[in-house]
Design an enzyme around this catalytic site. Structure first.
Site, short mmCIF file in Angstrom:
data_model
loop_
_atom_site.label_atom_id
_atom_site.label_comp_id
_atom_site.label_asym_id
_atom_site.label_seq_id
_atom_site.Cartn_x
_atom_site.Cartn_y
_atom_site.Cartn_z
N ASN A 145 0.87 -1.18 0.00
CA ASN A 145 0.00 0.00 0.00
C ASN A 145 0.90 1.23 0.00
OD1 ASN A 145 -1.79 2.04 0.50
ND2 ASN A 145 -2.35 1.35 2.57
N GLU B 134 -6.47 4.58 8.19
CA GLU B 134 -6.28 6.01 7.92
C GLU B 134 -7.56 6.63 7.35
OE1 GLU B 134 -2.70 5.49 5.65
OE2 GLU B 134 -1.68 4.88 7.48
N SER C 35 3.98 -2.25 10.10
CA SER C 35 5.44 -2.30 10.23
C SER C 35 6.06 -3.62 9.79
CB SER C 35 5.87 -1.95 11.67
OG SER C 35 5.46 -0.62 12.00
N GLU D 109 -4.91 -5.04 10.68
CA GLU D 109 -3.89 -4.01 10.84
C GLU D 109 -4.12 -3.29 12.17
OE1 GLU D 109 -2.03 -2.77 6.88
OE2 GLU D 109 -3.78 -1.52 7.13
N LYS E 77 0.06 4.27 -0.22
CA LYS E 77 -0.56 5.46 0.40
C LYS E 77 -0.34 6.68 -0.52
CE LYS E 77 -0.03 3.16 4.78
NZ LYS E 77 0.14 3.22 6.23
N HIS F 247 -9.25 1.16 5.22
CA HIS F 247 -7.95 1.32 5.88
C HIS F 247 -8.13 2.22 7.11
CE1 HIS F 247 -3.83 2.46 6.67
NE2 HIS F 247 -3.49 1.37 6.01
N GLY G 23 3.03 2.19 10.72
CA GLY G 23 3.95 3.31 10.56
C GLY G 23 4.72 3.66 11.83
P1 13P Z 1 3.43 0.34 7.57
O1 13P Z 1 3.90 -0.95 6.94
O2 13P Z 1 4.12 1.54 7.07
O3 13P Z 1 3.37 0.23 9.06
O4 13P Z 1 1.88 0.52 7.07
C1 13P Z 1 1.01 -0.54 7.18
C2 13P Z 1 -0.24 -0.20 6.45
O5 13P Z 1 -0.97 0.69 6.84
C3 13P Z 1 -0.53 -0.93 5.21
O6 13P Z 1 -1.82 -0.67 4.77
#
Ligand code: 13P
Length: 255
Positions: free
Chosen positions: A9, A97, A213, A167, A11, A95, A173
């Site tokens: 992803n 976010e 992560s 997740e 983003k 997601h 992140g």
């Molecule tokens: P990270 O791998 O940067 O922690 O992000 C995970 C994520 O949100 C994948 O959709």
């Protein structure tokens, strides 16, 4: 037997130019991998160009979101059909976010999931608890609600084709990966709830992947945890070599 499912992803990263350069390099790096379902999710602007750059390869393409209506006066939104026609076969839905920053609800996730399935896209539906919810011992309650309110109306056949991404928000992140034991505990719980709702076979057949992560250095131990079918990778998927290492690491070492 399910192959591991590994999705990147991106983003809100990469211009069209950068996305195409990456895709050309990445498809070369993973060209020999046959037993992993590999997906990259660029921003909408790069979706078509990435799909073209990935054509006739083992790399699939996902959008990062969609809107559930087919067309109309919905400024800024993108429909499932538009995504498919741009060359994607998958779409990330719900997601954390989008839930936290853009107010997306479980009901929205449900509408989007059904619209994606109706258009022939494979949804990658994200669920997971925040740190406050985990510390209040509410992890399972949150996961149960996200499954109950996010996935109603799906047929067992549709569930078996779904990708569910666990997740935990506190692991996204942050560099703070869930331990394999934490991932396994959550996945076992999720799989049991899916079996309650859709039957044991569809629950077993759907891909249940971990996100938060994930890096080349921890993919193996996560894949070795029970009930982990793959990963949804954010930051580490932005580098083609690192992401190719994660793809290779997702294959369980031969015993
Ligand atoms: P990270 O791998 O940067 O922690 O992000 C995970 C994520 O949100 C994948 O959709």
């Amino acid at each position: 037997m399910r192959h591991p499912f590994i999705a990147g992803n991106w983003k809100m990263h990469k211009t069209v130019h950068d996305a195409v350069v990456y895709t050309k390099e990445f498809r070369r790096l993973v060209a020999d991998v046959t037993e992993v379902e590999i997906v990259i999710a660029p921003a909408f602007t790069a979706l078509h160009a990435v799909a073209e750059a990935a054509r006739n390869s083992n790399v699939g393409v996902a959008a990062q979101d969609l809107y559930w209506e087919a067309r109309g006066a919905f400024t800024g939104e993108v429909s499932a059909e538009m995504i498919r026609e741009a060359g994607a076969e998958y779409v990330i839905i719900g997601h954390s976010e989008r839930r936290a920053l853009f107010g997306e609800t479980d009901a929205d996730v449900n509408r989007k999931t059904r619209a994606a399935l109706a258009a022939g896209l494979t949804p990658i539906v994200c669920i997971g608890e925040t740190l406050a919810e985990r510390e209040a011992n509410r992890t399972f309650e949150v996961l149960d609600r996200q499954i109950r309110d996010g996935l109603p109306g799906l047929t067992p056949e549709q569930l078996s084709a779904l990708v569910v991404a666990y997740e935990p928000v506190w692991a996204i992140g942050t560099g703070r990966t869930a331990t394999p034991a934490q991932a396994e505990q959550a996945h076992t719980h999720i799989r049991a709830r899916l079996a309650d709702g859709f039957g044991p076979d569809p629950a077993r057949e759907c891909h249940l992947v971990y996100g938060g992560s994930v890096k080349p250095g921890n993919i193996r131990e996560l894949m070795e945890a029970g009930d982990v079918d793959g990963a949804l990778v954010g930051g580490a998927s932005l580098d083609a070599e690192a992401f190719a290492e994660i793809v290779a690491g997702s294959l369980k070492a031969p015993v």
